[in-house]
Design an enzyme around this catalytic site. Sequence first.
Site, PDB file in Angstrom:
ATOM      1  CG  ASN A   1       2.706 -11.064  -6.904  1.00 51.30           C
ATOM      2  OD1 ASN A   1       2.529 -10.909  -8.112  1.00 51.30           O
ATOM      3  ND2 ASN A   1       2.317 -10.186  -5.995  1.00 51.30           N
TER       4      ASN A   1
ATOM      5  CG  HIS B   1      -5.445  -6.548   3.107  1.00 48.75           C
ATOM      6  ND1 HIS B   1      -4.668  -6.856   2.018  1.00 48.75           N
ATOM      7  CD2 HIS B   1      -5.126  -7.465   4.057  1.00 48.75           C
ATOM      8  CE1 HIS B   1      -3.923  -7.905   2.295  1.00 48.75           C
ATOM      9  NE2 HIS B   1      -4.183  -8.301   3.520  1.00 48.75           N
TER      10      HIS B   1
ATOM     11  NE  ARG C   1      -2.531  -5.257   5.415  1.00 48.17           N
ATOM     12  CZ  ARG C   1      -1.838  -5.462   4.298  1.00 48.17           C
ATOM     13  NH1 ARG C   1      -0.940  -6.420   4.254  1.00 48.17           N
ATOM     14  NH2 ARG C   1      -2.036  -4.726   3.212  1.00 48.17           N
TER      15      ARG C   1
ATOM     16  CE1 TYR D   1       2.414  -4.587   0.899  1.00 50.31           C
ATOM     17  CE2 TYR D   1       1.901  -3.890   3.139  1.00 50.31           C
ATOM     18  CZ  TYR D   1       1.822  -4.819   2.126  1.00 50.31           C
ATOM     19  OH  TYR D   1       1.139  -5.990   2.331  1.00 50.31           O
TER      20      TYR D   1
ATOM     21  CG  ASP E   1       2.333  -6.070   6.439  1.00 49.59           C
ATOM     22  OD1 ASP E   1       3.511  -6.101   6.845  1.00 49.59           O
ATOM     23  OD2 ASP E   1       1.916  -6.746   5.468  1.00 49.59           O
TER      24      ASP E   1
ATOM     25  CG  HIS F   1       5.492  -5.216   3.052  1.00 51.30           C
ATOM     26  ND1 HIS F   1       6.047  -5.114   1.813  1.00 51.30           N
ATOM     27  CD2 HIS F   1       4.603  -6.230   2.986  1.00 51.30           C
ATOM     28  CE1 HIS F   1       5.511  -6.043   1.019  1.00 51.30           C
ATOM     29  NE2 HIS F   1       4.633  -6.730   1.709  1.00 51.30           N
TER      30      HIS F   1
ATOM     31  CD  GLU G   1       1.424  -8.938   8.047  1.00 42.34           C
ATOM     32  OE1 GLU G   1       0.261  -8.721   8.443  1.00 42.34           O
ATOM     33  OE2 GLU G   1       1.689  -9.235   6.882  1.00 42.34           O
TER      34      GLU G   1
ATOM     35  CD  GLU H   1       4.065 -10.970   3.879  1.00 36.49           C
ATOM     36  OE1 GLU H   1       3.041 -10.884   4.569  1.00 36.49           O
ATOM     37  OE2 GLU H   1       4.307 -10.209   2.930  1.00 36.49           O
TER      38      GLU H   1
ATOM     39  NE  ARG I   1       1.725 -12.126   8.162  1.00 37.21           N
ATOM     40  CZ  ARG I   1       0.606 -12.301   7.455  1.00 37.21           C
ATOM     41  NH1 ARG I   1      -0.428 -12.914   7.969  1.00 37.21           N
ATOM     42  NH2 ARG I   1       0.548 -11.866   6.223  1.00 37.21           N
TER      43      ARG I   1
ATOM     44  CG  HIS J   1       1.099 -14.413   3.021  1.00 40.30           C
ATOM     45  ND1 HIS J   1       1.760 -14.543   1.833  1.00 40.30           N
ATOM     46  CD2 HIS J   1       0.809 -13.099   3.155  1.00 40.30           C
ATOM     47  CE1 HIS J   1       1.884 -13.344   1.277  1.00 40.30           C
ATOM     48  NE2 HIS J   1       1.316 -12.457   2.053  1.00 40.30           N
TER      49      HIS J   1
ATOM     50  CG  ASP K   1       0.198 -12.113  -3.750  1.00 36.98           C
ATOM     51  OD1 ASP K   1       0.757 -13.073  -3.216  1.00 36.98           O
ATOM     52  OD2 ASP K   1       0.127 -10.985  -3.214  1.00 36.98           O
TER      53      ASP K   1
ATOM     54  CD  GLU L   1      -2.950 -11.453   4.560  1.00 34.52           C
ATOM     55  OE1 GLU L   1      -2.080 -12.350   4.508  1.00 34.52           O
ATOM     56  OE2 GLU L   1      -2.711 -10.278   4.239  1.00 34.52           O
TER      57      GLU L   1
ATOM     58  CD1 TRP M   1       7.275  -2.097  -2.310  1.00 36.30           C
ATOM     59  CD2 TRP M   1       6.762  -4.281  -2.271  1.00 36.30           C
ATOM     60  NE1 TRP M   1       5.917  -2.220  -2.429  1.00 36.30           N
ATOM     61  CE2 TRP M   1       5.562  -3.537  -2.414  1.00 36.30           C
ATOM     62  CE3 TRP M   1       6.690  -5.675  -2.219  1.00 36.30           C
ATOM     63  CZ2 TRP M   1       4.303  -4.142  -2.517  1.00 36.30           C
ATOM     64  CZ3 TRP M   1       5.445  -6.277  -2.323  1.00 36.30           C
ATOM     65  CH2 TRP M   1       4.263  -5.508  -2.456  1.00 36.30           C
TER      66      TRP M   1
HETATM   67  C1  CS2 Z   1       1.276  -8.894   2.334  1.00 31.17           C
HETATM   68  C2  CS2 Z   1       1.227  -9.279   0.937  1.00 31.17           C
HETATM   69  O1  CS2 Z   1      -0.727 -10.001   2.739  1.00 31.17           O
HETATM   70  C3  CS2 Z   1       0.240  -9.458   3.243  1.00 31.17           C
HETATM   71  O2  CS2 Z   1       0.413  -9.338   4.423  1.00 31.17           O
HETATM   72  O3  CS2 Z   1       2.400  -8.466   2.948  1.00 31.17           O
HETATM   73  O4  CS2 Z   1       0.220  -8.511   0.350  1.00 31.17           O
HETATM   74  C4  CS2 Z   1       2.516  -9.189   0.096  1.00 31.17           C
HETATM   75  O5  CS2 Z   1       2.879  -7.869  -0.110  1.00 31.17           O
HETATM   76  C5  CS2 Z   1       2.268  -9.865  -1.211  1.00 31.17           C
HETATM   77  O6  CS2 Z   1       1.906 -11.186  -0.972  1.00 31.17           O
HETATM   78  C6  CS2 Z   1       3.465  -9.806  -2.144  1.00 31.17           C
HETATM   79  O7  CS2 Z   1       3.194 -10.528  -3.288  1.00 31.17           O
HETATM   80 MG    MG Z   2       2.348  -8.857   5.061  1.00 28.41          MG
END
Ligand code: CS2
Ligand code: MG
Length: 396
Positions: free
Chosen positions: A37, A122, A147, A159, A204, A206, A230, A256, A277, A306, A310, A333, A396
């Site tokens: 991505n 999600h 999630r 996020y 999550d 992040h 997560e 991830e 993951r 993961h 994307d 996921e 991020w």
């Molecule tokens: C994420 C993703 O799926 C997840 O748990 O953390 O959405 C992640 O932000 C993206 O893959 C970034 O490209």
């Molecule tokens: Mg994640």
Amino acid sequence: MKIKNVKVIVTNPGRNYVTVKIETDEGIYGVGDATLNGRELAVAKTIEEYLAPIIMDKNPDNIEHIWQYIYRGAYWRGGPVFMTALAGIDMALWDIKGKKAGLPVYSLLGGKCRNKALCYTHVSGQSFEEVKDNALEKIEAGYKALRVQVSIPGLDGTYGTVADDAKELPFVEKWDSKPYLKTIPKLFEYLKKEVDDDIHLIHDSHERLTVSEAKKLADELEKFNLLFLEDLIKPENKDGFKFIKNSTSVPLAMGELFNSRWDAISLIKEQLIDYIRCDVSHIGGITEAKKIAHLAETFHIKTAWHGPADISPIAHMANLHLDFSIPNFGIQELAEFPKEVAEVFSGRPEFKDGYLKISDKPGLGCDIDEEMAEKFSYEKAYLPVAERLDGSVHDW
Ligand code: CS2
Ligand code: MG
């Protein structure tokens, strides 16, 4: 059998995807996902310029050898761009092997360990009520695990609650851990009353918290029985997990942003996480994911590969073949794709009553329609960046 052509197809049916198509002299071809991505063309160029020429005329049956040849043969190795390029080739080779044998990839990986794979999707919202409404909708659709993310008051575009790509320049999100740490426990307090206790909940972070913040969040969430928390802290801070793991019983998931088993090994062997993951498209494909799964099994850790929107349906199918063939599968996921994706990619995990089913088609069981792919041309899109309230950069 010999590799005769390696094509890289970049397409944008709602978002950008990079696909590797490897053709052989016997007419069989395989497809693999090589999407990273926000860095799609860097991966495409790596495959076209550097990897395709060196695997030409090789026997596609020798996947491990080709993997080693690409990974070690180049001297320079690792990193997200290179490992995504390698993953695309690896998946395409597994697809070829399956088609040649007339068997699904899970069969070549050792056969089925289960009949269905538990999955989560999600849900998010601007308010607690919106999160609840969206959660109830997914539960109605059959999901047994969710999630959940919510917008944090006073912060722009938290996020997980806004679309994550921007065209010209990256979208800037604001970040401050204080309101975040105040809001998330209240969200789960609220959801506990509104959502059936049998539904598994996940959150999550992040990779945004410090170790102390992560411990505080885990402490406050302990009573809500999450399936896992997560990505609490930065991927570089493996030692940080020692302090968190020793002070909480909340299961932890991470991986991830890892690009190889060596990123994951200390967390696995010290049992500092409960779920690994990694992203099959970013760690060198099925060959490497299988090794990580075995390592994790040795230390009683489960997988939760993961599975965001994307990476393409091809990667989701690769996840599923692993999910079915490893004993230590935990959960999968499954994010929703833009609707145009179905016009370009055929074959994807089939959802039923909270679980994923797999087909018996030879290979990975998916394909790309090249003509349709051409109709959706690449559009540059960045991931967002996160800024603290004073304008400095945060993860991020
Ligand atoms: C994420 C993703 O799926 C997840 O748990 O953390 O959405 C992640 O932000 C993206 O893959 C970034 O490209
Ligand atoms: Mg994640």
